[in-house]
Design a protein around this motif. Structure first.
Motif, mmCIF file in Angstrom:
data_model
loop_
_atom_site.group_PDB
_atom_site.id
_atom_site.type_symbol
_atom_site.label_atom_id
_atom_site.label_comp_id
_atom_site.label_asym_id
_atom_site.label_seq_id
_atom_site.Cartn_x
_atom_site.Cartn_y
_atom_site.Cartn_z
ATOM 1 N N VAL A 156 2.439 4.051 11.694
ATOM 2 C CA VAL A 156 1.913 2.695 11.791
ATOM 3 C C VAL A 156 1.818 2.322 13.268
ATOM 4 N N GLU A 157 0.688 1.772 13.659
ATOM 5 C CA GLU A 157 0.513 1.299 15.031
ATOM 6 C C GLU A 157 1.235 -0.034 15.195
ATOM 7 N N GLU A 158 2.180 -0.067 16.123
ATOM 8 C CA GLU A 158 2.954 -1.291 16.334
ATOM 9 C C GLU A 158 2.063 -2.475 16.693
ATOM 10 N N LYS A 159 0.980 -2.210 17.419
ATOM 11 C CA LYS A 159 0.104 -3.306 17.829
ATOM 12 C C LYS A 159 -0.560 -3.995 16.636
ATOM 13 N N ASN A 160 -0.594 -3.298 15.492
ATOM 14 C CA ASN A 160 -1.205 -3.872 14.296
ATOM 15 C C ASN A 160 -0.243 -4.731 13.484
ATOM 16 N N LEU A 161 1.034 -4.769 13.927
ATOM 17 C CA LEU A 161 2.034 -5.571 13.214
ATOM 18 C C LEU A 161 2.787 -6.464 14.196
ATOM 19 N N PRO A 162 2.085 -7.371 14.838
ATOM 20 C CA PRO A 162 2.752 -8.255 15.795
ATOM 21 C C PRO A 162 3.831 -9.100 15.118
ATOM 22 N N GLY A 163 4.987 -9.153 15.776
ATOM 23 C CA GLY A 163 6.081 -9.965 15.248
ATOM 24 C C GLY A 163 6.924 -9.299 14.189
ATOM 25 N N VAL A 164 6.581 -8.066 13.833
ATOM 26 C CA VAL A 164 7.339 -7.331 12.816
ATOM 27 C C VAL A 164 8.041 -6.144 13.472
ATOM 28 N N VAL A 165 9.327 -6.044 13.287
ATOM 29 C CA VAL A 165 10.075 -4.892 13.792
ATOM 30 C C VAL A 165 9.862 -3.717 12.854
ATOM 31 N N ILE A 166 9.471 -2.570 13.390
ATOM 32 C CA ILE A 166 9.290 -1.351 12.605
ATOM 33 C C ILE A 166 10.487 -0.445 12.844
ATOM 34 N N LEU A 167 11.184 -0.120 11.778
ATOM 35 C CA LEU A 167 12.370 0.722 11.881
ATOM 36 C C LEU A 167 12.198 1.922 10.970
ATOM 37 N N ASN A 168 12.219 3.118 11.553
ATOM 38 C CA ASN A 168 12.102 4.358 10.796
ATOM 39 C C ASN A 168 13.490 4.892 10.464
ATOM 40 N N GLY A 201 0.806 -1.206 0.000
ATOM 41 C CA GLY A 201 0.000 0.000 0.000
ATOM 42 C C GLY A 201 0.841 1.258 0.000
ATOM 43 N N SER A 202 0.194 2.366 -0.289
ATOM 44 C CA SER A 202 0.914 3.642 -0.321
ATOM 45 C C SER A 202 1.127 4.206 1.076
ATOM 46 N N GLU A 203 0.224 3.919 1.997
ATOM 47 C CA GLU A 203 0.336 4.430 3.366
ATOM 48 C C GLU A 203 0.500 3.315 4.391
ATOM 49 N N ILE A 204 0.976 2.170 3.976
ATOM 50 C CA ILE A 204 1.255 0.990 4.785
ATOM 51 C C ILE A 204 -0.028 0.284 5.209
ATOM 52 N N ASP A 205 -0.366 -0.736 4.483
ATOM 53 C CA ASP A 205 -1.499 -1.608 4.777
ATOM 54 C C ASP A 205 -0.978 -2.745 5.659
ATOM 55 N N CYS A 206 -1.387 -2.751 6.919
ATOM 56 C CA CYS A 206 -0.831 -3.714 7.875
ATOM 57 C C CYS A 206 -1.139 -5.157 7.492
ATOM 58 N N GLU A 207 -2.316 -5.409 6.958
ATOM 59 C CA GLU A 207 -2.648 -6.767 6.533
ATOM 60 C C GLU A 207 -1.735 -7.226 5.406
ATOM 61 N N ALA A 208 -1.438 -6.306 4.486
ATOM 62 C CA ALA A 208 -0.537 -6.647 3.380
ATOM 63 C C ALA A 208 0.877 -6.909 3.894
ATOM 64 N N VAL A 209 1.294 -6.158 4.896
ATOM 65 C CA VAL A 209 2.622 -6.381 5.486
ATOM 66 C C VAL A 209 2.672 -7.760 6.137
ATOM 67 N N LEU A 210 1.676 -8.069 6.958
ATOM 68 C CA LEU A 210 1.662 -9.353 7.660
ATOM 69 C C LEU A 210 1.620 -10.529 6.686
ATOM 70 N N ALA A 211 0.993 -10.324 5.539
ATOM 71 C CA ALA A 211 0.847 -11.410 4.566
ATOM 72 C C ALA A 211 2.182 -11.889 4.017
ATOM 73 N N VAL A 212 3.189 -10.987 3.973
ATOM 74 C CA VAL A 212 4.489 -11.377 3.407
ATOM 75 C C VAL A 212 5.490 -11.798 4.486
ATOM 76 N N LYS A 213 5.069 -11.749 5.751
ATOM 77 C CA LYS A 213 5.856 -12.242 6.884
ATOM 78 C C LYS A 213 7.283 -11.676 6.924
ATOM 79 N N PRO A 214 7.423 -10.349 6.960
ATOM 80 C CA PRO A 214 8.767 -9.772 7.027
ATOM 81 C C PRO A 214 9.329 -9.817 8.448
ATOM 82 N N ASP A 215 10.640 -9.811 8.551
ATOM 83 C CA ASP A 215 11.295 -9.591 9.841
ATOM 84 C C ASP A 215 11.271 -8.115 10.192
#
Length: 416
Positions: free
Chosen positions: A180-192, A156-170
């Motif tokens: 992005v709300e961290e709680k919406n991306l469990p198991g994914v490290v968010i680095l700005n 997505g253009s503004e970060i779709d959390c479901e799309a992120v989770l679907a590809v299982k990134p580290d």
């Protein structure tokens, strides 16, 4: 992942020591383990932590290498592992001033923006990218520069959390403006890591280099950039202030400029110019609107206008070989009646510069072009086109790009 916005009081107070401890560095590398607050992690940090444990050195916030709130032998072990490249995790301070722990190695990356994609290619880690921002798949300038990403899934253009989770990134790598709300991306490290403000780019690149285990590659990048910056600085430092080019830089929109904290403000400084808006107070990203009357009063020697990315309805950079858009933009500025008496307009010193080589880790290219534009006689032997080509061949080799045949980066074009 552990994320903390606060550090213990004793350690937190010690950040003020950074200017004293790291006086030789241009920045403090934002990685826990950089105990002496310089721009790298090495044996000096090991020695510093030993002194802290003995009580002969004051603790710094980054001396807590394993980020457990204590400074002890475990921090020595963590620093040794970082130096040897055997650490299992690393804790960094990102561009949003968040403290983030990343589990290593990072094998799968979702990329939230073009600037970070540029950084990943420079570091030789494109094979770890598993999904990208929609912009990288739809905008002409991104499609032209990143052909290898075009078959990847979109997040997505503004970060779709479901799309992120679907590809299982580290790791989700993005710039801090994208929330992005961290709680919406469990198991994914968010680095700005923003990568678009040149003043912070070396620090951000080094952080990413450690996170990706690409320290040698990031050092190659620094070793390419620093001699160019040094040559320009040495040659322009001897110029009296009244001989230095006074520059008005205009970003997207009429009369929107950048302070020294803006995305292009630092490039003006690195190229030896004087940004006439450098010390003004702007927005969080260093931009501000000014009046034409102010420009007339300041009377700059040169006007630099940014182009491309469809901003101001322009195309430039890697997306086109046609200078028509840049020429039209230059003509528009030259024909603004309110600027008719400005020195830069009277003398025809209006230059159009592509965003593509300015607002990302490739900014060294723009600095070389700007130095040549500001001081053509002083930099008679500087060939920014050759620098541009050498840089692409070294850090974006997969593109197979010929600067002499393709792209529109500066208008009027520079003749060496």
């Amino acid at each position: 992942m552990r994320i903390s916005q606060e550090i213990s009081t004793v350690l937190g107070l010690c950040i003020i020591l950074s200017s004293m401890v790291a006086s030789a560095a241009d920045f403090t590398l934002g990685i826990y383990g950089n105990a002496n607050l310089d721009d790298t992690i090495d044996d000096k940090d090991m020695a510093y932590v030993k002194e802290v444990i003995k009580g002969t050195k004051a603790p710094t916030n980054l001396a807590d290498a394993n980020h457990d709130g204590k400074i002890n032998d475990l921090d020595e072990i963590q620093i040794e592992q970082i130096i040897n490249g055997t650490e299992k995790e690393i804790t960094v301070i990102d561009s949003a001033n968040r403290t983030v722990t990343v589990m290593l190695p990072v094998k799968r990356i979702a990329v939230g923006g073009m600037e970070d994609a540029v950084a990943i290619r420079i570091l030789g880690a494109m094979d770890r990218v598993v999904a990208v921002s929609e912009y990288l798949l739809t905008l002409d300038y991104d499609r032209a520069f990143f052909p290898e990403l075009q078959e990847l899934p979109s997040i997505g253009s503004e970060i779709d959390c479901e799309a992120v989770l679907a590809v299982k990134p580290d790791l989700l790598l993005k710039y801090s403006a994208k929330k992005v709300e961290e709680k919406n991306l469990p198991g994914v490290v968010i680095l700005n890591l923003d990568m678009y403000r040149a003043r912070n780019t070396i620090n951000e690149m080094k952080i990413l280099g450690y996170v990706l285990g690409a320290e040698e590659r990031v050092q190659e990048y620094i070793d390419f950039c620093e001699p160019i910056f040094k040559e320009i600085k040495e040659k322009t430092a001897v110029l009296p202030s009244d001989k230095k080019a006074r520059v008005y830089v205009e970003a997207q929109g009429d009369y929107v400029t950048h302070t020294k904290m803006g995305a292009s403000g630092y490039q003006i400084e690195l190229a030896g110019g004087q940004n006439i808006a450098a010390d003004m107070i702007g927005g969080a990203t260093g931009w501000l609107e000014v009046d034409p009357e102010w420009i007339l009063t300041e009377n700059p020697d040169i006007i630099v206008k940014m182009a491309g990315w469809n901003r101001d309805n322009t195309t430039a950079g890697y997306e086109t070989d046609d200078f028509t858009s840049m020429k039209a933009l230059r003509d528009y500025i030259l024909n603004r009646p309110e600027l008719a008496k400005v020195k830069a307009v009277e003398n025809g010193n209006v230059e159009i510069l592509a965003y593509d080589i300015t607002y990302n880790p490739d900014y060294v290219i723009s600095v070389a072009y700007l130095a040549k534009l500001f001081y053509p006689e002083l930099f008679r032997d500087l060939d920014p086109v050759a620098i541009h080509q050498e840089y692409l061949d070294k850090f974006h080799k997969s593109l197979g790009w010929d600067v002499g045949k393709h792209g529109t980066f500066v208008y009027p074009p520079i003749a060496n």
